[in-house]
Design a protein around this motif. Structure first.
Motif, short mmCIF file in Angstrom:
data_model
loop_
_atom_site.label_atom_id
_atom_site.label_comp_id
_atom_site.label_asym_id
_atom_site.label_seq_id
_atom_site.Cartn_x
_atom_site.Cartn_y
_atom_site.Cartn_z
N VAL A 405 0.97 -1.19 0.23
CA VAL A 405 -0.14 -0.07 -0.09
C VAL A 405 0.86 1.04 -0.04
CG1 VAL A 405 -1.73 1.42 1.26
CG2 VAL A 405 -1.86 -1.18 1.20
N SER A 406 0.56 2.02 -1.04
CA SER A 406 1.22 3.50 -0.88
C SER A 406 0.19 4.49 -1.09
CB SER A 406 2.11 3.37 -2.06
OG SER A 406 2.82 4.84 -2.39
N ASN A 407 0.51 5.55 -0.07
CA ASN A 407 -0.52 6.74 -0.06
C ASN A 407 -1.99 6.15 -0.27
OD1 ASN A 407 1.59 8.64 -0.17
ND2 ASN A 407 1.43 8.69 -2.57
N GLY A 408 -2.26 4.91 0.53
CA GLY A 408 -3.51 4.56 0.88
C GLY A 408 -4.29 3.69 -0.13
N GLN A 409 -3.28 3.64 -1.13
CA GLN A 409 -3.74 2.78 -2.37
C GLN A 409 -2.77 1.43 -2.85
OE1 GLN A 409 -3.57 5.65 -5.75
NE2 GLN A 409 -5.48 6.52 -5.29
N THR A 410 -3.42 0.58 -3.37
CA THR A 410 -2.97 -0.72 -3.70
C THR A 410 -1.59 -0.33 -4.94
OG1 THR A 410 -4.57 -2.11 -3.27
CG2 THR A 410 -2.95 -2.92 -4.65
N ALA A 411 -0.42 -0.90 -4.42
CA ALA A 411 0.74 -0.71 -5.30
C ALA A 411 1.68 -1.92 -5.46
CB ALA A 411 1.55 0.32 -4.32
N TYR A 412 2.45 -1.99 -6.36
CA TYR A 412 3.56 -3.04 -6.72
C TYR A 412 4.73 -2.12 -6.09
CZ TYR A 412 0.41 -6.04 -9.13
OH TYR A 412 -0.75 -6.55 -9.47
N THR A 413 5.40 -3.28 -5.10
CA THR A 413 6.56 -2.34 -4.48
C THR A 413 7.63 -3.24 -4.58
OG1 THR A 413 5.89 -3.94 -2.45
CG2 THR A 413 5.03 -1.78 -2.82
N ILE A 414 8.76 -2.50 -4.37
CA ILE A 414 10.12 -2.96 -4.23
C ILE A 414 10.73 -2.35 -2.79
CG2 ILE A 414 12.42 -2.86 -5.02
CD1 ILE A 414 11.53 -2.11 -7.72
N ASN A 415 10.89 -3.66 -1.98
CA ASN A 415 11.35 -3.21 -0.58
C ASN A 415 10.24 -2.55 0.02
OD1 ASN A 415 13.65 -4.70 -1.04
ND2 ASN A 415 14.67 -2.67 -1.64
N GLY A 416 8.85 -2.84 -0.18
CA GLY A 416 7.96 -1.97 0.60
C GLY A 416 7.55 -0.51 0.01
N GLN A 417 8.26 -0.20 -0.82
CA GLN A 417 7.96 0.98 -1.51
C GLN A 417 7.62 1.08 -2.74
OE1 GLN A 417 12.22 2.44 -0.86
NE2 GLN A 417 11.63 3.28 1.16
N ALA A 418 6.95 2.27 -3.10
CA ALA A 418 6.37 2.73 -4.52
C ALA A 418 6.86 3.48 -5.27
CB ALA A 418 4.81 2.39 -4.55
N TYR A 419 7.23 3.58 -6.37
CA TYR A 419 7.83 4.75 -7.14
C TYR A 419 6.79 5.79 -7.33
CZ TYR A 419 11.14 6.84 -10.36
OH TYR A 419 12.09 7.52 -11.17
N PRO A 420 7.26 7.07 -7.23
CA PRO A 420 8.60 7.59 -7.06
C PRO A 420 9.13 7.82 -5.64
CG PRO A 420 7.09 9.41 -7.40
CD PRO A 420 6.44 7.99 -7.32
N LYS A 421 8.29 7.50 -4.66
CA LYS A 421 8.87 7.39 -3.34
C LYS A 421 9.48 6.26 -2.90
CE LYS A 421 5.24 10.66 -1.82
NZ LYS A 421 4.02 10.89 -0.98
N ALA A 422 10.45 5.60 -3.87
CA ALA A 422 11.26 4.45 -3.41
C ALA A 422 12.69 5.01 -3.61
CB ALA A 422 11.17 3.43 -4.79
N ASP A 423 13.59 4.21 -2.77
CA ASP A 423 14.88 4.18 -2.50
C ASP A 423 15.71 4.24 -3.95
OD1 ASP A 423 14.68 5.05 0.03
OD2 ASP A 423 15.22 3.20 0.78
N ASN A 424 16.60 4.95 -4.51
CA ASN A 424 17.36 4.95 -5.42
C ASN A 424 18.42 3.75 -5.07
OD1 ASN A 424 16.11 7.19 -6.94
ND2 ASN A 424 17.68 8.50 -6.00
N MET A 425 18.79 3.04 -6.17
CA MET A 425 20.16 2.31 -6.05
C MET A 425 21.25 3.09 -6.70
SD MET A 425 20.35 -1.26 -8.01
CE MET A 425 19.00 -2.12 -7.10
N THR A 426 22.19 3.40 -5.85
CA THR A 426 23.29 4.19 -6.19
C THR A 426 24.54 3.45 -6.44
OG1 THR A 426 23.68 4.71 -3.83
CG2 THR A 426 22.14 6.32 -5.03
N VAL A 427 25.43 3.80 -7.34
CA VAL A 427 26.51 3.49 -7.73
C VAL A 427 27.68 4.68 -8.16
CG1 VAL A 427 25.58 1.32 -8.61
CG2 VAL A 427 25.91 3.05 -10.23
N LYS A 428 28.75 4.17 -8.39
CA LYS A 428 29.98 5.14 -8.97
C LYS A 428 30.33 4.45 -10.22
CE LYS A 428 31.26 7.63 -4.95
NZ LYS A 428 32.65 7.95 -4.15
N THR A 429 30.97 5.08 -11.06
CA THR A 429 31.33 4.54 -12.39
C THR A 429 32.40 3.59 -12.07
OG1 THR A 429 30.80 6.34 -13.69
CG2 THR A 429 32.64 4.86 -14.39
N GLY A 430 32.57 2.35 -12.36
CA GLY A 430 33.53 1.41 -12.20
C GLY A 430 33.17 0.32 -11.05
N ASP A 431 32.07 0.63 -10.13
CA ASP A 431 31.57 -0.31 -9.16
C ASP A 431 31.38 -1.56 -9.49
OD1 ASP A 431 32.10 1.54 -6.91
OD2 ASP A 431 29.95 2.19 -6.78
#
Length: 533
Positions: A405-431
């Motif tokens: 559930v996101s903002n009171g509505q059914t959602a499909y989630t990654i780690n319990g979060q729905a886009y755009p309020k979902a955590d980014n996956m961050t990297v640096k070039t070469g990682d």
């Protein structure tokens, strides 16, 4: 695949995990919205303009789709415009097209070519083009609100990039994708190897499904495949925009080497049977399989966004059938007759259809369910590869896929979060980056697609791969499955990572892969209607 309302999705299981965050190696990256993504048009990323579809008509319209072109130059023009697709004989469905056909033109280039594609928009809504699976610069990724503004009615945009990898790819609008791909805005993109061993027959077969309110199944029928995946609104299945007996047979000569390129442009995972005595699956998502074994009469599961190349020698004259597993009229309408002829013997379309009907009566679900299904994690021969489970990684992420559930509505989630309020996956070039994906949904596939990269699959359900090294850009994570994959962060930008069952993506199942050492120069125009998914 015209979209109906999304109300059917409400019957899916609720998420059992509403709080798990990405597991990261030390030091933990800042996964909040960084300066690198502040320019992105987050307010316009979600939702769809899809409404109840227009129905098919039986009166022949003036704007009928044309035959799919094969375009081989290094400079291509694609024009988005409306037409009517004769999806079955005498049945015309209103569609959106590239260059007047569904699928749009097949673009064929050679590995290493620099390609220029001019997009012209003659529709009354904004559009874009994303080259699915192609590794290219982020500015050419075609995602409105992230890499460019959507191309407005009457507008143009030019995509230019070098084709680094050979293989089978496709292109589609990434503006309001659920709606626009659903109306036909897609085509195929083939990158051929230099000095590749030639084949006599090379055909691309695009799988899709559509919703036509004027098509009614017999009362005895149940679209069981669609209902089991909450996609019960689809009632026409197609190959290259045609259904049932209207599908063009693949005609070959005895002794020909044949390559069939399968692309799933729909939202349903399709399980196909291949009624052939000797064939090999030689490639997936554009990446070759090392020393693939010969298979005999087996099953091939193709999820949304995935591609598979199958090769065989046309040995025996007659009709060999490839079709969707199932006994309903829906499943029987998705069939590909491979017709092997000799200099002395040819089969008419009527003869081909008679043989198809005879074979389908024998190839029941009960029969083909006994055939082996291809498991890519155990197929082909092992070989040295770039990544393994034992090495250390600069970044280590976990993605739990489910409903919530996101903002009171059914959602499909990654780690319990729905886009755009979902955590980014961050990297640096070469990682080096390791990602563990687990599907906790009860009955729904999640074909996860990463833009701008390919990744190596290392394990499935805790077991290391025992076959060929496996590289993908779209990986189907089925209910209860866990995959570990790895990649090298070597293409700076902001890249979408989302489920290609586009109902799921529209309802939140996506995140951004953000390079910390990349700063975007793109600034969205707040006056345009960017809908990036």
């Amino acid at each position: 695949m015209l979209m109906a309302a999304l109300l059917l999705l409400g019957g899916c299981s609720e998420s059992a995990d509403n709080g798990q965050q990405p597991a990261t190696s030390s030091p933990a990256p800042d996964t909040s919205m960084s300066a690198h993504s502040m320019n992105m048009d987050h307010s316009a990323h979600m939702g769809t303009t899809a409404v109840a579809p227009e129905g098919s008509i039986t009166t022949k319209p003036a704007d009928i789709t044309t035959q799919q072109q094969i375009l081989t130059g290094k400079e291509i023009t694609l024009t988005a415009r409306k037409a009517h697709l004769e999806i079955e004989k005498g049945k015309y469905l209103p569609v959106w097209t590239f260059n007047g056909s569904v699928p749009g033109p097949q673009i064929e280039v050679t590995q290493g070519d620099t390609v220029t594609v001019h997009l012209k928009n003659e529709l009354d809504v904004p559009v874009s083009i994303h080259f699915h699976g192609v590794v290219l610069p982020v500015a050419m990724d075609g995602v409105p609100g992230v890499t460019q503004d959507a191309v407005q009615p009457g507008g143009t945009f030019t995509y230019t990039f070098k084709t680094l990898h050979a293989g089978t790819y496709w292109y589609h609008s990434h503006q309001d994708s659920l709606n626009q791909i659903g109306k036909g805005l897609y085509g195929t993109f083939i990158v051929k190897k230099k000095n590749a061993e030639p084949v006599e027959t090379d055909r691309t077969l695009v799988l899709d499904e559509w919703n036509d309110p004027n098509t009614h199944a017999p009362d005895r029928e149940a679209n069981t495949a669609a209902l089991s995946s909450n996609m019960g609104m689809y009632n026409i299945y197609t190959i290259n925009g045609r259904s049932g007996s209207y599908i063009e047979p693949v005609r070959v000569q005895q002794g020909d080497r044949v390559r069939l390129r399968f692309v799933n442009a729909g939202n349903m995972t399709q399980l196909l049977y291949i009624n052939h005595a000797a064939y090999r699956v030689v490639s997936t998502d554009g990446e070759d399989i090392n020393r693939p074994q010969t298979l005999q009469r087996g099953l091939l599961r193709i999820a949304p966004g995935e591609r598979y190349d199958v090769e065989f020698i046309a040995a025996e004259p007659g009709v060999q059938l490839i079709g969707a597993v199932g006994d309903s009229d829906f499943a029987r309408s998705m069939r590909i007759p491979v017709v092997t002829e000799t200099a002395d013997t040819t089969l008419s379309d009527t003869q081909v259809n008679d043989q198809v009907n005879s074979q389908q009566n024998k190839l029941t679900t009960q029969m083909v369910a006994k055939w082996p299904e291809l498991d890519l994690t155990r197929y082909g021969k092992a070989a040295p590869s770039q990544f393994n489970l034992q090495q250390s990684y600069d970044r280590d992420y976990r993605m739990t896929l489910n409903m919530g559930v996101s903002n009171g509505q059914t959602a499909y989630t990654i780690n319990g979060q729905a886009y755009p309020k979902a955590d980014n996956m961050t990297v640096k070039t070469g990682d080096t980056v390791k990602i563990t994906m687990t599907n906790e949904s009860v009955n729904e596939d999640h074909p996860m697609h990463l833009h701008g990269h390919i990744f190596q699959v290392l394990s499935k359900n805790g077991k290391p791969l025992s076959g060929s090294p496996l590289w993908k850009d779209t990986l189907n994570v089925r209910p209860g499955e866990t995959y570990v994959v790895a990649l090298k962060a070597a293409n700076p930008g902001i890249w979408m990572f989302h489920c290609h069952e586009l109902h799921h993506a529209t309802m939140g199942m996506m995140i951004d892969l953000v390079y910390e050492d990349y700063v975007s120069t793109y600034k969205p125009d707040p006056g345009v209607n960017n809908i990036s998914e």
